[in-house]
Scaffold this motif. Sequence first.
Motif, PDB file in Angstrom:
ATOM      1  N   VAL A 144     114.836 -27.242  27.427  1.00  0.00           N
ATOM      2  CA  VAL A 144     114.746 -27.587  28.843  1.00  0.00           C
ATOM      3  C   VAL A 144     113.295 -27.466  29.282  1.00  0.00           C
ATOM      4  CG1 VAL A 144     115.538 -27.066  31.177  1.00  0.00           C
ATOM      5  CG2 VAL A 144     117.066 -26.684  29.231  1.00  0.00           C
ATOM      6  N   VAL A 145     112.775 -28.534  29.869  1.00  0.00           N
ATOM      7  CA  VAL A 145     111.405 -28.538  30.385  1.00  0.00           C
ATOM      8  C   VAL A 145     111.481 -28.549  31.910  1.00  0.00           C
ATOM      9  CG1 VAL A 145     109.236 -29.832  30.536  1.00  0.00           C
ATOM     10  CG2 VAL A 145     110.496 -29.738  28.378  1.00  0.00           C
ATOM     11  N   MET A 146     110.771 -27.624  32.542  1.00  0.00           N
ATOM     12  CA  MET A 146     110.774 -27.540  33.994  1.00  0.00           C
ATOM     13  C   MET A 146     109.434 -28.027  34.543  1.00  0.00           C
ATOM     14  SD  MET A 146     112.828 -23.951  34.547  1.00  0.00           S
ATOM     15  CE  MET A 146     113.209 -24.300  36.263  1.00  0.00           C
ATOM     16  N   LEU A 147     109.475 -29.044  35.393  1.00  0.00           N
ATOM     17  CA  LEU A 147     108.269 -29.612  35.979  1.00  0.00           C
ATOM     18  C   LEU A 147     108.120 -29.120  37.417  1.00  0.00           C
ATOM     19  CD1 LEU A 147     108.476 -33.313  34.730  1.00  0.00           C
ATOM     20  CD2 LEU A 147     107.197 -31.416  33.727  1.00  0.00           C
ATOM     21  N   PRO A 148     106.934 -28.695  37.820  1.00  0.00           N
ATOM     22  CA  PRO A 148     106.743 -28.187  39.177  1.00  0.00           C
ATOM     23  C   PRO A 148     106.830 -29.285  40.227  1.00  0.00           C
ATOM     24  CG  PRO A 148     104.639 -28.361  38.049  1.00  0.00           C
ATOM     25  CD  PRO A 148     105.687 -28.663  37.025  1.00  0.00           C
ATOM     26  N   GLU A 149     107.199 -28.896  41.432  1.00  0.00           N
ATOM     27  CA  GLU A 149     107.235 -29.828  42.560  1.00  0.00           C
ATOM     28  C   GLU A 149     105.832 -30.323  42.850  1.00  0.00           C
ATOM     29  OE1 GLU A 149     108.879 -32.058  45.582  1.00  0.00           O
ATOM     30  OE2 GLU A 149     110.048 -30.679  44.348  1.00  0.00           O
ATOM     31  N   LEU A 150     105.680 -31.626  43.079  1.00  0.00           N
ATOM     32  CA  LEU A 150     104.368 -32.204  43.356  1.00  0.00           C
ATOM     33  C   LEU A 150     104.144 -32.335  44.860  1.00  0.00           C
ATOM     34  CD1 LEU A 150     104.188 -35.099  40.734  1.00  0.00           C
ATOM     35  CD2 LEU A 150     103.300 -32.770  40.527  1.00  0.00           C
ATOM     36  N   SER A 151     102.902 -32.261  45.259  1.00  0.00           N
ATOM     37  CA  SER A 151     102.556 -32.522  46.660  1.00  0.00           C
ATOM     38  C   SER A 151     102.597 -34.034  46.900  1.00  0.00           C
ATOM     39  CB  SER A 151     101.150 -31.989  46.961  1.00  0.00           C
ATOM     40  OG  SER A 151     100.168 -32.751  46.254  1.00  0.00           O
ATOM     41  N   GLY A 152     102.562 -34.417  48.177  1.00  0.00           N
ATOM     42  CA  GLY A 152     102.550 -35.839  48.514  1.00  0.00           C
ATOM     43  C   GLY A 152     101.348 -36.551  47.932  1.00  0.00           C
ATOM     44  N   VAL A 153     100.192 -35.874  47.919  1.00  0.00           N
ATOM     45  CA  VAL A 153      98.976 -36.484  47.361  1.00  0.00           C
ATOM     46  C   VAL A 153      99.122 -36.707  45.866  1.00  0.00           C
ATOM     47  CG1 VAL A 153      96.534 -36.069  46.856  1.00  0.00           C
ATOM     48  CG2 VAL A 153      97.416 -35.600  49.146  1.00  0.00           C
ATOM     49  N   GLU A 154      99.681 -35.734  45.167  1.00  0.00           N
ATOM     50  CA  GLU A 154      99.870 -35.891  43.723  1.00  0.00           C
ATOM     51  C   GLU A 154     100.810 -37.045  43.412  1.00  0.00           C
ATOM     52  OE1 GLU A 154      99.815 -31.826  41.413  1.00  0.00           O
ATOM     53  OE2 GLU A 154     100.773 -31.520  43.371  1.00  0.00           O
ATOM     54  N   MET A 160      99.536 -44.559  41.969  1.00  0.00           N
ATOM     55  CA  MET A 160      98.311 -45.351  41.919  1.00  0.00           C
ATOM     56  C   MET A 160      97.835 -45.530  40.474  1.00  0.00           C
ATOM     57  SD  MET A 160      94.580 -44.465  43.605  1.00  0.00           S
ATOM     58  CE  MET A 160      95.383 -43.707  45.018  1.00  0.00           C
ATOM     59  N   VAL A 161      97.809 -44.425  39.724  1.00  0.00           N
ATOM     60  CA  VAL A 161      97.336 -44.492  38.340  1.00  0.00           C
ATOM     61  C   VAL A 161      98.323 -45.277  37.488  1.00  0.00           C
ATOM     62  CG1 VAL A 161      96.737 -43.150  36.284  1.00  0.00           C
ATOM     63  CG2 VAL A 161      96.013 -42.359  38.546  1.00  0.00           C
ATOM     64  N   LYS A 162      99.627 -45.085  37.738  1.00  0.00           N
ATOM     65  CA  LYS A 162     100.638 -45.865  37.007  1.00  0.00           C
ATOM     66  C   LYS A 162     100.404 -47.359  37.228  1.00  0.00           C
ATOM     67  CE  LYS A 162     104.614 -47.228  35.172  1.00  0.00           C
ATOM     68  NZ  LYS A 162     104.665 -48.614  35.648  1.00  0.00           N
ATOM     69  N   GLY A 163     100.129 -47.763  38.474  1.00  0.00           N
ATOM     70  CA  GLY A 163      99.879 -49.168  38.759  1.00  0.00           C
ATOM     71  C   GLY A 163      98.631 -49.679  38.075  1.00  0.00           C
ATOM     72  N   ALA A 164      97.584 -48.837  38.038  1.00  0.00           N
ATOM     73  CA  ALA A 164      96.326 -49.252  37.411  1.00  0.00           C
ATOM     74  C   ALA A 164      96.488 -49.414  35.908  1.00  0.00           C
ATOM     75  CB  ALA A 164      95.228 -48.241  37.719  1.00  0.00           C
ATOM     76  N   ARG A 165      97.173 -48.486  35.278  1.00  0.00           N
ATOM     77  CA  ARG A 165      97.267 -48.527  33.814  1.00  0.00           C
ATOM     78  C   ARG A 165      98.252 -49.587  33.337  1.00  0.00           C
ATOM     79  NH1 ARG A 165     101.288 -45.059  31.262  1.00  0.00           N
ATOM     80  NH2 ARG A 165      99.829 -44.595  29.584  1.00  0.00           N
ATOM     81  N   PRO A 185      80.439 -34.679  33.792  1.00  0.00           N
ATOM     82  CA  PRO A 185      81.203 -35.039  34.985  1.00  0.00           C
ATOM     83  C   PRO A 185      80.511 -36.141  35.785  1.00  0.00           C
ATOM     84  CG  PRO A 185      81.070 -32.657  34.753  1.00  0.00           C
ATOM     85  CD  PRO A 185      80.120 -33.233  33.746  1.00  0.00           C
ATOM     86  N   MET A 186      81.261 -37.142  36.207  1.00  0.00           N
ATOM     87  CA  MET A 186      80.742 -38.199  37.070  1.00  0.00           C
ATOM     88  C   MET A 186      81.885 -38.828  37.831  1.00  0.00           C
ATOM     89  SD  MET A 186      79.878 -41.447  34.561  1.00  0.00           S
ATOM     90  CE  MET A 186      78.634 -40.541  33.652  1.00  0.00           C
ATOM     91  N   SER A 187      81.557 -39.583  38.863  1.00  0.00           N
ATOM     92  CA  SER A 187      82.599 -40.223  39.657  1.00  0.00           C
ATOM     93  C   SER A 187      83.223 -41.383  38.886  1.00  0.00           C
ATOM     94  CB  SER A 187      82.023 -40.728  40.977  1.00  0.00           C
ATOM     95  OG  SER A 187      81.174 -41.839  40.748  1.00  0.00           O
ATOM     96  N   ILE A 188      84.444 -41.739  39.273  1.00  0.00           N
ATOM     97  CA  ILE A 188      85.108 -42.874  38.632  1.00  0.00           C
ATOM     98  C   ILE A 188      84.282 -44.140  38.811  1.00  0.00           C
ATOM     99  CG2 ILE A 188      87.126 -44.394  38.743  1.00  0.00           C
ATOM    100  CD1 ILE A 188      88.826 -41.963  39.401  1.00  0.00           C
ATOM    101  N   LEU A 223      93.279 -36.833  46.706  1.00  0.00           N
ATOM    102  CA  LEU A 223      93.526 -38.270  46.595  1.00  0.00           C
ATOM    103  C   LEU A 223      92.431 -38.943  45.774  1.00  0.00           C
ATOM    104  CD1 LEU A 223      95.457 -40.502  47.504  1.00  0.00           C
ATOM    105  CD2 LEU A 223      93.924 -40.898  49.450  1.00  0.00           C
ATOM    106  N   PHE A 224      92.826 -39.728  44.779  1.00  0.00           N
ATOM    107  CA  PHE A 224      91.874 -40.403  43.909  1.00  0.00           C
ATOM    108  C   PHE A 224      91.181 -41.546  44.651  1.00  0.00           C
ATOM    109  CE2 PHE A 224      94.165 -39.364  39.629  1.00  0.00           C
ATOM    110  CZ  PHE A 224      93.712 -38.057  39.734  1.00  0.00           C
ATOM    111  N   THR A 225      89.857 -41.572  44.525  1.00  0.00           N
ATOM    112  CA  THR A 225      89.032 -42.668  45.029  1.00  0.00           C
ATOM    113  C   THR A 225      87.967 -42.935  43.979  1.00  0.00           C
ATOM    114  OG1 THR A 225      87.355 -41.292  46.123  1.00  0.00           O
ATOM    115  CG2 THR A 225      89.362 -41.803  47.397  1.00  0.00           C
TER     116      THR A 225
END
Length: 241
Positions: A144-154, A160-165, A185-188, A223-225
């Motif tokens: 059994v794998v337990m995944l934590p509750e995500l925030s609205g931003v997550e 967004m990332v699913k759509g991009a990929r 480290p650098m911006s997207i 939020l990703f930008t």
Amino acid sequence: MATSSTILRPSRKNSKRADRYDFLSVSWVDSTGREHSRRASRRLRTAVPADAEIWPTARLNPTLFAQSSASPSTRLLDGVLQCDRDVHPTDIAVCTVVISCDAEAHVVPIFVTGSSGDPLLVELSDTHLPVFVRVAAAIIGWRVVMLPELSGVERRNLRMVKGARDAVRTSPVDVARVLSAAESPMSIGDLCQSVDCEGPEQAIPIVGDLLWRGRLTADWTQLFTLDTIVTRHVAAVPGRA
């Protein structure tokens, strides 16, 4: 990135106490809409995923849930994406598994096959799981794998990332270029500008795919930008601090 916690199988000593739970039952609906209900036993280990409607995560598409007997909730659809990102299963079954113990019942919303080939029950919570569910999983041989509750931003970032990929057409050369440029480290936006992939916009799906697979890291709680800072994930070397 949000992490998942796995409930390990009980030890053999604890498993001997499972005789008290010989009335445990497991129910599920197969891909034809037929409902099944059987006592928890080792024979069920591969029966449920074999019966369920399954699609490979390489072509993961939550809209396939619309073809199921039940209408999915947004939490379930987001949970499928979260499972694909964090658990990296080989496939996901469109079925819910109900584990019953006397008058109690617990619904586990997602059933997957892990990268090792083992069946996994995925719980969209990291707070509590009834003991009888753990016992049933131990009897059958499931994890059994337990995944934590995500925030609205997550959740927004996941979609967004699913759509991009979805649009990604990666080549080993392009992936190597992106990873090489992301060692610091650098911006997207800067990362996409610095990579020669037939234009900066061609690099965005590659960045999204690498974020999804954990080869690039970023703060999923913001939020990703194009200003989001990403860097290459470096796996820990055993024996080093």
